[in-house]
Design a protein around this motif. Structure first.
Motif, mmCIF file in Angstrom:
data_model
loop_
_atom_site.group_PDB
_atom_site.id
_atom_site.type_symbol
_atom_site.label_atom_id
_atom_site.label_comp_id
_atom_site.label_asym_id
_atom_site.label_seq_id
_atom_site.Cartn_x
_atom_site.Cartn_y
_atom_site.Cartn_z
ATOM 1 N N ILE A 173 -49.859 3.668 -67.028
ATOM 2 C CA ILE A 173 -50.994 4.367 -66.544
ATOM 3 C C ILE A 173 -50.949 4.705 -65.072
ATOM 4 N N ALA A 174 -50.591 3.960 -64.152
ATOM 5 C CA ALA A 174 -50.679 4.399 -62.793
ATOM 6 C C ALA A 174 -49.359 5.543 -62.797
ATOM 7 N N GLY A 175 -48.133 5.266 -63.347
ATOM 8 C CA GLY A 175 -47.238 6.247 -63.196
ATOM 9 C C GLY A 175 -47.837 7.444 -63.897
ATOM 10 N N ILE A 176 -48.379 7.472 -64.792
ATOM 11 C CA ILE A 176 -48.766 8.875 -65.581
ATOM 12 C C ILE A 176 -49.823 9.604 -64.389
ATOM 13 N N LEU A 177 -50.816 8.705 -64.023
ATOM 14 C CA LEU A 177 -51.765 9.369 -63.150
ATOM 15 C C LEU A 177 -51.192 10.016 -61.776
ATOM 16 N N LYS A 236 -49.290 13.146 -63.136
ATOM 17 C CA LYS A 236 -50.265 14.130 -63.303
ATOM 18 C C LYS A 236 -50.793 14.879 -62.026
ATOM 19 N N SER A 237 -51.145 14.027 -60.988
ATOM 20 C CA SER A 237 -51.329 14.420 -59.768
ATOM 21 C C SER A 237 -50.421 15.401 -59.126
ATOM 22 N N PHE A 238 -49.297 15.039 -59.055
ATOM 23 C CA PHE A 238 -48.158 15.958 -58.760
ATOM 24 C C PHE A 238 -47.882 17.224 -59.158
ATOM 25 N N CYS A 239 -48.277 17.196 -60.737
ATOM 26 C CA CYS A 239 -48.164 18.469 -61.695
ATOM 27 C C CYS A 239 -49.290 19.501 -61.471
ATOM 28 N N ASP A 240 -50.430 18.529 -61.093
ATOM 29 C CA ASP A 240 -51.728 19.587 -60.550
ATOM 30 C C ASP A 240 -51.432 20.346 -59.362
ATOM 31 N N LYS A 282 -40.908 31.230 -64.208
ATOM 32 C CA LYS A 282 -40.662 29.897 -63.643
ATOM 33 C C LYS A 282 -41.992 28.926 -64.220
ATOM 34 N N PHE A 283 -43.148 29.633 -63.934
ATOM 35 C CA PHE A 283 -44.358 29.081 -64.322
ATOM 36 C C PHE A 283 -44.478 28.686 -65.819
ATOM 37 N N LEU A 284 -44.130 29.889 -66.656
ATOM 38 C CA LEU A 284 -43.994 29.685 -68.063
ATOM 39 C C LEU A 284 -43.089 28.793 -68.643
ATOM 40 N N ALA A 285 -41.894 28.471 -67.974
ATOM 41 C CA ALA A 285 -40.935 27.650 -68.341
ATOM 42 C C ALA A 285 -41.311 26.327 -68.131
ATOM 43 N N VAL A 286 -42.118 25.832 -67.055
ATOM 44 C CA VAL A 286 -42.550 24.730 -66.823
ATOM 45 C C VAL A 286 -43.858 24.131 -67.797
ATOM 46 N N LEU A 287 -44.644 25.079 -68.274
ATOM 47 C CA LEU A 287 -45.921 25.016 -69.001
ATOM 48 C C LEU A 287 -45.680 24.095 -70.139
ATOM 49 N N PRO A 288 -44.752 24.282 -71.062
ATOM 50 C CA PRO A 288 -44.456 23.404 -72.293
ATOM 51 C C PRO A 288 -44.412 21.868 -71.818
ATOM 52 N N MET A 289 -43.679 21.691 -70.743
ATOM 53 C CA MET A 289 -43.520 20.211 -70.144
ATOM 54 C C MET A 289 -44.987 19.812 -69.688
ATOM 55 N N ALA A 290 -45.702 20.451 -69.300
ATOM 56 C CA ALA A 290 -47.002 19.940 -68.638
ATOM 57 C C ALA A 290 -47.982 19.945 -69.777
ATOM 58 N N ALA A 291 -47.877 20.844 -70.648
ATOM 59 C CA ALA A 291 -48.628 20.417 -71.972
ATOM 60 C C ALA A 291 -48.328 19.048 -72.782
ATOM 61 N N LYS A 292 -46.912 18.885 -72.660
ATOM 62 C CA LYS A 292 -46.626 17.780 -73.394
ATOM 63 C C LYS A 292 -47.277 16.497 -72.698
ATOM 64 N N LEU A 297 -49.801 16.527 -70.710
ATOM 65 C CA LEU A 297 -51.330 16.548 -71.108
ATOM 66 C C LEU A 297 -51.733 15.709 -72.538
ATOM 67 N N TYR A 298 -50.807 16.141 -73.471
ATOM 68 C CA TYR A 298 -50.955 15.643 -74.736
ATOM 69 C C TYR A 298 -50.877 14.132 -74.610
ATOM 70 N N PHE A 299 -49.881 13.764 -74.007
ATOM 71 C CA PHE A 299 -49.565 12.267 -73.673
ATOM 72 C C PHE A 299 -50.730 11.513 -73.015
ATOM 73 N N LEU A 300 -51.145 12.038 -72.043
ATOM 74 C CA LEU A 300 -52.010 11.561 -71.394
ATOM 75 C C LEU A 300 -53.464 11.332 -72.397
ATOM 76 N N THR A 301 -53.788 12.344 -73.200
ATOM 77 C CA THR A 301 -54.957 12.058 -74.058
ATOM 78 C C THR A 301 -54.744 11.216 -75.227
ATOM 79 N N ASN A 302 -53.457 11.218 -75.735
ATOM 80 C CA ASN A 302 -53.384 10.547 -76.861
ATOM 81 C C ASN A 302 -52.315 9.417 -76.757
ATOM 82 N N TRP A 303 -52.383 8.555 -75.444
ATOM 83 C CA TRP A 303 -51.373 7.602 -75.372
ATOM 84 C C TRP A 303 -51.584 6.446 -75.999
ATOM 85 N N LYS A 304 -52.783 6.008 -76.503
ATOM 86 C CA LYS A 304 -52.958 4.861 -77.283
ATOM 87 C C LYS A 304 -52.584 5.085 -78.554
ATOM 88 N N LYS A 305 -52.696 6.201 -79.217
ATOM 89 C CA LYS A 305 -52.259 6.316 -80.588
ATOM 90 C C LYS A 305 -50.577 6.453 -80.562
#
Length: 155
Positions: free
Chosen positions: A93-97, A100-104, A132-142, A144-152
């Motif tokens: 969780i610490a690594g993910i946060l 996420k801060s660096f991505c933001d 360049k922004f659109l190329a990185v967007l799918p990774m950021a979306a993944k 974000l998906y992992f952050l919201t559903n990491w328990k599942k």
């Protein structure tokens, strides 16, 4: 041939522009006076009382040795040892946060760069930065998906 505005500047147009601007100034000034009438509903003494009134302060948090001792006891219950699944989850969780801060920060920086290329009216720079922004967007979306559903995902 360059467009010249001198043929439009005549005595008649200058006087009409001056008259129109004076009329607008008078109307705005009149409107301000009417608004000022309605603003003075409360007497000045009441306003000063409201400004000087202090709100009661709540209790302060005391961080002392007792607090750290209790925190250490709670951590011993929550994380029994360094080689445990609970400790791994805390690190995860610490690594993910942190990522996420660096991505933001990267996203904010990229959007600022894209906006600056728009303001500079440089099409090629805008296209490069947007791609360049659109190329990185799918990774950021993944992420974000992992952050919201990491328990599942981990079960």
């Amino acid at each position: 041939m360059a467009l010249t505005l001198s043929k439009f500047v005549t005595k008649r147009t200058v006087t009409s522009i001056c008259a129109l601007s004076t009329l607008i100034w008078i109307l705005k000034r009149r409107n301000r006076k009417q608004v000022a009438k309605y603003r003075n509903i409360w007497p000045v003494e009441d306003i000063q009382y409201i400004i000087k009134e202090e709100k009661p302060k709540g209790p302060k948090a005391h961080v002392n040795a007792r607090f750290f001792r209790q925190l250490y006891q709670l951590l011993k219950i929550g994380i029994p040892s360094i080689i445990s699944s609970e400790f791994a989850f805390v690190l995860l969780i610490a690594g993910i946060l942190i990522t996420k801060s660096f991505c933001d920060l990267w996203m904010i920086n990229m959007s600022t760069l894209i906006e600056s290329s728009i303001l500079k009216m440089d099409k090629s720079l805008f296209k490069r930065r947007l791609l360049k922004f659109l190329a990185v967007l799918p990774m950021a979306a993944k992420q974000l998906y992992f952050l919201t559903n990491w328990k599942k995902l981990l079960i």
